[in-house]
Design a protein around this motif. Structure first.
Motif, PDB file in Angstrom:
ATOM      1  N   VAL A  24       7.038   8.841  -1.110  1.00 62.31           N
ATOM      2  CA  VAL A  24       8.086   8.715  -0.093  1.00 62.31           C
ATOM      3  C   VAL A  24       9.175   9.765  -0.311  1.00 62.31           C
ATOM      4  CG1 VAL A  24       9.906   7.198   0.772  1.00 62.31           C
ATOM      5  CG2 VAL A  24       7.618   6.281   0.325  1.00 62.31           C
ATOM      6  N   LEU A  25       9.554   9.975  -1.566  1.00 59.56           N
ATOM      7  CA  LEU A  25      10.586  10.963  -1.870  1.00 59.56           C
ATOM      8  C   LEU A  25      10.153  12.358  -1.455  1.00 59.56           C
ATOM      9  CD1 LEU A  25      13.273  11.769  -3.165  1.00 59.56           C
ATOM     10  CD2 LEU A  25      12.103  11.880  -5.383  1.00 59.56           C
ATOM     11  N   LEU A  63      11.542   3.540   3.437  1.00 59.23           N
ATOM     12  CA  LEU A  63      11.603   2.453   2.453  1.00 59.23           C
ATOM     13  C   LEU A  63      10.554   1.378   2.721  1.00 59.23           C
ATOM     14  CD1 LEU A  63      15.476   2.107   2.093  1.00 59.23           C
ATOM     15  CD2 LEU A  63      13.885   3.154   0.480  1.00 59.23           C
ATOM     16  N   VAL A  98       7.279   1.788   0.885  1.00 60.50           N
ATOM     17  CA  VAL A  98       7.213   1.316  -0.500  1.00 60.50           C
ATOM     18  C   VAL A  98       7.063  -0.202  -0.529  1.00 60.50           C
ATOM     19  CG1 VAL A  98       8.414   1.212  -2.717  1.00 60.50           C
ATOM     20  CG2 VAL A  98       8.579   3.270  -1.310  1.00 60.50           C
ATOM     21  N   SER A  99       7.867  -0.904   0.264  1.00 64.81           N
ATOM     22  CA  SER A  99       7.815  -2.370   0.267  1.00 64.81           C
ATOM     23  C   SER A  99       6.512  -2.910   0.854  1.00 64.81           C
ATOM     24  CB  SER A  99       9.003  -2.933   1.050  1.00 64.81           C
ATOM     25  OG  SER A  99       8.973  -2.499   2.396  1.00 64.81           O
ATOM     26  N   SER A 131       3.928  10.855   1.872  1.00 67.61           N
ATOM     27  CA  SER A 131       4.095   9.935   2.983  1.00 67.61           C
ATOM     28  C   SER A 131       4.304  10.669   4.306  1.00 67.61           C
ATOM     29  CB  SER A 131       5.272   8.996   2.722  1.00 67.61           C
ATOM     30  OG  SER A 131       5.559   8.216   3.860  1.00 67.61           O
ATOM     31  N   HIS A 170       3.489   5.157  -3.123  1.00 63.10           N
ATOM     32  CA  HIS A 170       4.317   5.135  -4.319  1.00 63.10           C
ATOM     33  C   HIS A 170       5.681   5.733  -3.964  1.00 63.10           C
ATOM     34  CE1 HIS A 170       0.577   4.325  -6.552  1.00 63.10           C
ATOM     35  NE2 HIS A 170       0.044   5.268  -5.780  1.00 63.10           N
ATOM     36  N   TRP A 171       6.698   5.390  -4.750  1.00 62.10           N
ATOM     37  CA  TRP A 171       8.044   5.870  -4.435  1.00 62.10           C
ATOM     38  C   TRP A 171       8.100   7.398  -4.439  1.00 62.10           C
ATOM     39  CZ3 TRP A 171      10.720   9.034  -7.660  1.00 62.10           C
ATOM     40  CH2 TRP A 171      10.318   9.091  -9.001  1.00 62.10           C
ATOM     41  N   SER A 172       7.328   8.031  -5.312  1.00 58.93           N
ATOM     42  CA  SER A 172       7.342   9.498  -5.366  1.00 58.93           C
ATOM     43  C   SER A 172       6.738  10.098  -4.101  1.00 58.93           C
ATOM     44  CB  SER A 172       6.580   9.986  -6.600  1.00 58.93           C
ATOM     45  OG  SER A 172       5.263   9.440  -6.632  1.00 58.93           O
ATOM     46  N   THR A 176      -0.315   0.319 -10.932  1.00 58.31           N
ATOM     47  CA  THR A 176       0.316   0.916  -9.746  1.00 58.31           C
ATOM     48  C   THR A 176      -0.608   0.966  -8.545  1.00 58.31           C
ATOM     49  OG1 THR A 176      -0.340   3.173 -10.377  1.00 58.31           O
ATOM     50  CG2 THR A 176       1.766   2.345 -11.238  1.00 58.31           C
ATOM     51  N   SER A 205       7.402   9.089   6.217  1.00 58.67           N
ATOM     52  CA  SER A 205       8.694   9.590   5.729  1.00 58.67           C
ATOM     53  C   SER A 205       8.940  11.009   6.214  1.00 58.67           C
ATOM     54  CB  SER A 205       8.743   9.544   4.200  1.00 58.67           C
ATOM     55  OG  SER A 205       8.534   8.235   3.725  1.00 58.67           O
TER      56      SER A 205
END
Length: 345
Positions: A243-244, A230, A233-234, A183, A239-241, A46, A186
């Motif tokens: 951003v969430l 998004l 992440v790309s 993030s 990491h996606w977490s 990761t 975000s």
């Protein structure tokens, strides 16, 4: 401001001083505080993504994220002042600074844009506290740091490596590579989207040319915020977490600042000179599912009551009700807080 609508310059200076004091910790974090140094497992995939430039850079986010809300707030207040409130000038407060009058437009812009910037500082302070306290590595950490141990070969995948040095010479990128959680892009984009959307919902209290225009603007704000999140992440920046959590924290701060700090719905200032039909009344059907007279009897006289907002105080709680009988006569009736159309048989 005092009760007689006189604006004290000492209060204005105090507001700017508080804003500067809130911003000082942000400078301290970025210039003097090192992020928490974490170890890693050499087989952790990761954090082995390649480094890529940001689709939405920090400078671009700051410019766009600040400029769009300010333009929308400015356009909204100008439209209200020049269009909706032109016939009701006498219903609004007048403000004084010493011996000079200040137009309510200036006071409103100072209020709402000021609260927006206070929320920006709150949001960024929470981001920096999390980033520098946790020190989570970004997905491209290995590519940027190129640690002396565990980068070229991974002979002990179960060993947690803490004794390493980064062989890369770019100290700024190494510093940034340890600030993944959570993030900031975000958090900031969703903060701006929530604050601006709630502000527009409160201040534009009746349809703006089309009933679809305001929802479309709000959807675009959230669509832009989602796009920014998004891309993090790309682009392998988070990491996606991360951003969430950033989206959730930014949303929570945006809602809190708009509703409880700026109090946008308590400052709606709805004048009484608006058209009674601009709110769009909703017809209340009969409990048995019918909308007319029982047993198909169409000769029954129906009286319709219309509720019209006519309050000018910030809470907008005072309503007037007009009743129209079958002869077309209109007369005042009791106050009832419902935006409905009621049929009496």
């Amino acid at each position: 401001m005092s009760d007689n609508n006189t604006i004290r310059m000492s209060r204005v200076l105090c507001d700017f001083l508080v804003l500067v004091l809130i911003a000082i910790p942000l400078l301290v974090f970025h210039e003097f505080v090192p992020p928490y140094r974490r170890g890693f497992y050499c087989d952790d995939e990761t954090i082995r993504y390649p480094y890529r430039p940001s689709t939405v850079t920090r400078q671009m986010l700051i410019v766009v994220g600040l400029l769009i809300p300010i333009i929308l707030i400015l356009a909204t207040e100008l439209f209200r002042t020049l269009a909706w409130e032109k016939k009701c000038e006498q219903e609004f407060k007048t403000y004084q600074v010493r011996n000079h009058s200040v137009h309510r437009l200036i006071v409103r812009l100072y209020c709402f844009i000021g609260y927006f910037f206070v929320g920006v500082c709150f949001n960024q302070l929470m981001v920096d506290i999390a980033k520098y306290t946790i020190g989570r590595q970004r997905p491209h950490f290995m590519d940027v740091c190129r640690p002396s141990v565990g980068y070229a070969s991974c002979t002990e995948p179960d060993k947690y490596i803490t004794d390493f040095t980064c062989t890369s010479q770019d100290k700024k990128m190494i510093h940034e590579a340890q600030l993944s959680f959570y993030s900031g892009h975000s958090a900031f984009s969703f903060y701006a989207a929530w604050f601006t959307s709630l502000y527009l919902q409160a201040r534009l209290f009746r349809p703006l040319f089309s009933r679809l225009l305001l929802p479309v603007i709000q959807f675009l704000l959230f669509g832009g915020a989602a796009y920014v999140a998004l891309t993090r992440v790309s682009d392998y920046k988070h990491h996606w977490s991360d951003v969430l959590v950033g989206a959730l924290m930014g949303s929570a701060i945006g809602i809190f600042v708009a509703l409880y700090v700026a109090e946008v719905f308590k400052r709606r200032e709805i004048p009484s000179c608006g058209s009674p039909n601009e709110f769009g009344l909703i017809r209340m059907d009969r409990p048995d599912g019918g909308s007319g007279a029982p047993n198909g009897n169409t000769s029954t006289v129906v009286s319709t009551q219309h509720v019209i907002v006519s309050d000018i105080d910030p809470a907008n709680q005072r309503l007037k009700m007009k009743s129209k009988d079958d002869h077309g006569m209109v007369h005042p009736d009791q106050v009832r807080p419902h935006f409905i159309e009621i049929n009496h048989l």
